[in-house]
Design a protein around this motif. Sequence first.
Motif, PDB file in Angstrom:
ATOM      1  N   SER A 198       0.833  -1.210   0.000  1.00 18.94           N
ATOM      2  CA  SER A 198       0.000   0.000   0.000  1.00 18.94           C
ATOM      3  C   SER A 198       0.863   1.253   0.000  1.00 18.94           C
ATOM      4  N   GLN A 199       1.922   1.218   0.784  1.00 21.52           N
ATOM      5  CA  GLN A 199       2.815   2.372   0.832  1.00 21.52           C
ATOM      6  C   GLN A 199       3.495   2.593  -0.517  1.00 21.52           C
ATOM      7  N   SER A 200       3.877   1.496  -1.179  1.00 25.77           N
ATOM      8  CA  SER A 200       4.541   1.617  -2.478  1.00 25.77           C
ATOM      9  C   SER A 200       3.589   2.192  -3.527  1.00 25.77           C
ATOM     10  N   LEU A 201       2.324   1.791  -3.480  1.00 25.75           N
ATOM     11  CA  LEU A 201       1.346   2.302  -4.445  1.00 25.75           C
ATOM     12  C   LEU A 201       1.093   3.794  -4.276  1.00 25.75           C
ATOM     13  N   LYS A 202       1.387   4.309  -3.084  1.00 27.69           N
ATOM     14  CA  LYS A 202       1.178   5.735  -2.820  1.00 27.69           C
ATOM     15  C   LYS A 202       2.365   6.594  -3.247  1.00 27.69           C
ATOM     16  N   LYS A 203       3.450   5.942  -3.637  1.00 23.71           N
ATOM     17  CA  LYS A 203       4.618   6.702  -4.084  1.00 23.71           C
ATOM     18  C   LYS A 203       4.298   7.460  -5.369  1.00 23.71           C
ATOM     19  N   LYS A 204       4.978   8.575  -5.543  1.00 19.57           N
ATOM     20  CA  LYS A 204       4.680   9.473  -6.655  1.00 19.57           C
ATOM     21  C   LYS A 204       4.747   8.765  -8.011  1.00 19.57           C
ATOM     22  N   ASN A 206       4.473   5.526  -8.830  1.00 21.66           N
ATOM     23  CA  ASN A 206       3.408   4.547  -9.038  1.00 21.66           C
ATOM     24  C   ASN A 206       2.044   5.210  -9.177  1.00 21.66           C
ATOM     25  N   LYS A 207       1.818   6.270  -8.412  1.00 22.44           N
ATOM     26  CA  LYS A 207       0.551   7.004  -8.541  1.00 22.44           C
ATOM     27  C   LYS A 207       0.430   7.604  -9.938  1.00 22.44           C
ATOM     28  N   GLU A 322      -1.484  -5.932  -1.889  1.00 16.44           N
ATOM     29  CA  GLU A 322      -2.342  -5.079  -1.067  1.00 16.44           C
ATOM     30  C   GLU A 322      -3.642  -5.774  -0.718  1.00 16.44           C
TER      31      GLU A 322
END
Length: 323
Positions: A198-204, A206-207, A322
């Motif tokens: 989840s934290q990785s998906l929130k990275k700039k 990946n977003k 996730e």
Amino acid sequence: MNEHRTPAVDDLPGFTPAGKAQPAPRVAATSIEEGVRCDVHAGRRALEIASSTPMRAEWIELLERCPWATTFQHPDFASAWYAAYADTYEPILAVVRARGGELVGLFAGALSADGLCATGGHQAEYPGWLAAPALHIEVFDTMITTLDLSVGRTALHLRYCPPGYPVDELLLRSRHRRRLLARAHKRPIMDLHAGSASQSLKKKGNKSKLNRLRRIGPVSLAVVGEAGLETALGEIIAQYDPRQLRTAGYEPFSSDPRKRPFHVEMGRRGLLHVSFLEAGDRKAAGHVGVRSGEEVILAIVSFDPDLAEHSPNKLLLLMLAEK
């Protein structure tokens, strides 16, 4: 990163390309050592025993109490592979019992012109045998002795040893230890409980990739059920084979006509986890994994080459983690 080691008897490869002729049928053999008895069966007799209801029940019971067991030692995996590759390999089944008749060890494998392998051949990530933990040395030693009698002193190569197998003890105590060679490999594992996906998906980065995919249509994760499995595999293969041809020089499914029926049968038996990352009506990426207890073992990842710049395969794996 965890580390595991791969034991091999005589350290020779056991992979046979599709289409090679089978060797002549081998003889059944029996040996009794160290309080256990091993019977090795070959060909049709091996299949009859492996598919019998009493053996299946004993096999699953042993699998459930063997701490290093994976799906690659499950009777359903063996049955699916034997059915798909019947014209390429000769089935071999080593059955080890204690004095009272209890099943304490089992090796399901096959013989080809290139030697002996566990079921699945090179397609099994963690091939191997099952054993009652307290007797695993005795099981291994008696099994190897009996296989020597049945198929000759051939090689048995395991791609990776199942995690948790006491390799060091085997290398130290086995009577066959001079024939063994083990190499250490790093084992990449994704922790699904730490929230890292989840934290990785929130990275700039990946977003941004997800947002670009959303311009095509709604982005979603779709897990495929049994009814849609064969169609889904066809779509994944259509993405996977051309990329493998470009990067590795061959097409795994197109070059092996048995591979697709094998995967379809695994899916029918509930051994696969198949999913897509969808952007609108496009399959941006696909994944086929092998279910093994609470783990999913990565097997095949594909993606739409026209969407490669958005890393849909990476996003699919993060979204799976996730979920």
